[in-house]
Enzyme design. Structure first.
Site, PDB file in Angstrom:
ATOM      1  N   LYS A 106       0.861  -1.191   0.000  1.00  0.00           N
ATOM      2  CA  LYS A 106       0.000   0.000   0.000  1.00  0.00           C
ATOM      3  C   LYS A 106       0.886   1.226   0.000  1.00  0.00           C
ATOM      4  CE  LYS A 106      -4.508   0.851   0.516  1.00  0.00           C
ATOM      5  NZ  LYS A 106      -5.543  -0.139   0.187  1.00  0.00           N
TER       6      LYS A 106
HETATM    7  N1  GLU Z   1      -7.334   0.172  -2.992  1.00  0.00           N
HETATM    8  C1  GLU Z   1      -8.126  -1.000  -3.219  1.00  0.00           C
HETATM    9  C2  GLU Z   1      -8.145  -1.866  -1.974  1.00  0.00           C
HETATM   10  O1  GLU Z   1      -7.972  -1.399  -0.883  1.00  0.00           O
HETATM   11  C3  GLU Z   1      -7.733  -1.744  -4.481  1.00  0.00           C
HETATM   12  C4  GLU Z   1      -6.336  -2.259  -4.517  1.00  0.00           C
HETATM   13  C5  GLU Z   1      -5.902  -2.836  -5.871  1.00  0.00           C
HETATM   14  O2  GLU Z   1      -6.707  -2.828  -6.788  1.00  0.00           O
HETATM   15  O3  GLU Z   1      -4.760  -3.263  -5.951  1.00  0.00           O
HETATM   16  O4  GLU Z   1      -8.433  -3.031  -2.036  1.00  0.00           O
END
Ligand code: GLU
Length: 418
Positions: A106
């Site tokens: 993240k």
């Molecule tokens: N930000 C989204 C999540 O928290 C999507 C992450 C992604 O598509 O890699 O799952």
């Protein structure tokens, strides 16, 4: 919103709780609670007036045992190192419960994007992409959108990466616009999995979702799409909110019309069909059948949980309940479908986007939605099987039992080297 719970500590507690149902050594458990590495960087970016501003940014690569790190990048003034670490850990277990071949990562930039021009945001994004370039890649770490980021930012990151690498590598990032290599169905995917999770849990509990009343906290991409699709199942969306407040109508809203109103005016508050305006906490404690928290972490803490009257909660946001809230709701018999499953539609369709990019072959939206439904239904079945088999106190712990086992197996099968 409570700002007391540290999300990284919450993640640790969730893993501890599930580990009681697993046979893991302390060394493995410690590994599963900590990121492999965290990049912390300060971006120096030229503003439109010629001044230079510094932005703190992070990328946490939590665990890569099951595949490349995967997870979004958020732009928010409240971003912290611990928050990004927690969110990256939740991605690991999210990808594991839906069984897609990724680890978790993240990123975040400490910024309120509403205070900057588009060209300033482009420079901030390209500066971050430049810092990320050595540690991301189609087979290494694949970022995506998260809070306050979307196709525009993903397209800039792809372009920066490809320019610096002198190649084409659309699979380095997901959540792109269709013309830049994005996938059909990606924008709606998070809300769609929330709807599917709600449908499945109501069926599991032998309740009729078409008779349900629903409150949705947060009306961004996840919340508004979930509301629309749950409305399509026949349920009544009686309350919705955003950061300015909540609107309520016991007879239900047309979820699409509320979204259009928000797009026009910037907020759901002031919507003419509302019979009452509420605070966010009042929305979260409404007597509804289904509550969908779709904003940020820590929306419900232990104290507020005492007043929650919903029978079922489906988490569209990441980490909306503190561990104390979980305990209170478990004791009260409220069923909570955890974030790592309920909002996994986003990363699942990101995976489909990456597969399409690697194959240079685009799927139809129908195929994307069908495959997504299969993944979420299978994950829900794995979750309920674990819930019944382990006697775990709640669905979250049962989900972590499945997910942790998959990650630990991959780690142990790989062995340690050197
Ligand atoms: N930000 C989204 C999540 O928290 C999507 C992450 C992604 O598509 O890699 O799952």
């Amino acid at each position: 919103m409570s700002d007391e719970a540290n999300p990284f500590e919450s993640l640790g507690k969730q893993i501890e709780e599930a580990s009681a149902y697993l046979d893991l050594g302390d060394d493995v458990l410690t590994r599963l609670k900590h990121p492999e590495r965290v990049l912390e960087t300060n971006l120096s970016v030229a503003m439109d007036d010629g001044s230079i501003e510094l932005f703190r940014a992070y990328r946490s690569q939590f665990n890569g045992d099951r595949g490349p790190y995967k997870g979004g990048i958020r732009y928010h003034p409240g971003v912290t190192r611990d928050e990004v670490k927690a969110l990256s850990g939740w991605m690991v277990y999210k990808c594991a419960i839906v069984d897609i071949p990724y680890g978790g990562g993240k990123g975040g930039i400490v910024i309120d994007p509403s205070e900057y021009s588009e060209s300033e945001l482009e420079r901030v994004t390209r500066a971050f992409a430049t810092e990320l370039r050595p540690i991301i890649g189609e087979d290494r770490d694949i970022p995506a959108p998260d809070v306050n980021t979307g196709q525009r930012e993903m397209n800039w990151i792809k372009d920066t990466y490809e320019t610096l690498e002198n190649t084409t590598a659309p699979g380095v990032i997901t959540g792109k616009a269709i013309d830049s290599g994005g996938s059909a169905g990606r924008v709606e995917a998070t809300g769609r999995s929330v709807m599917l999770a709600a449908r499945e849990v109501f069926e599991y509990l032998e309740e009729d979702i078409s008779e349900a009343t629903v409150a949705v906290q947060g009306y961004g991409n996840a919340g508004s799409v979930a509301a629309k699709l749950i409305d399509d199942l026949g349920a009544d969306v009686v309350a919705v909110s955003d950061s300015s407040g909540a609107v309520y109508n016991p007879d239900g809203f047309d979820a699409r019309a509320v979204k259009s109103f928000k797009t026009e005016t910037g907020s759901v508050t002031g919507y003419e069909k509302a019979t009452e305006e509420l605070t966010n906490d009042e929305l979260l404690t409404l007597d509804v059948d289904l509550l969908v928290p779709a904003a940020l972490e820590n929306a419900i803490d232990g104290e507020l949980a005492e007043d929650v009257r919903a029978d079922v909660i489906v988490e569209a946001a990441n980490g909306p309940l503190t561990p104390e809230a979980d305990d209170v709701l478990t004791d009260a018999g409220v069923h909570v479908v955890p974030d790592i499953l309920a909002n996994a539609g986003g990363v699942t369709v990101s995976y489909f986007e990456w597969v399409q990019n690697r194959q240079r072959f685009a799927w139809t939206e129908e195929r994307v939605n069908e495959e997504l439904e299969r993944v979420i239904v299978d994950a829900f079945d794995a979750l309920t099987t674990s819930y019944e088999k382990t006697d775990a106190p709640n669905l979250r712990t049962a989900a972590y039992v499945v997910a942790i086992e998959r990650v630990a197996n991959a780690y142990e099968q790989g062995g340690t080297w050197p």
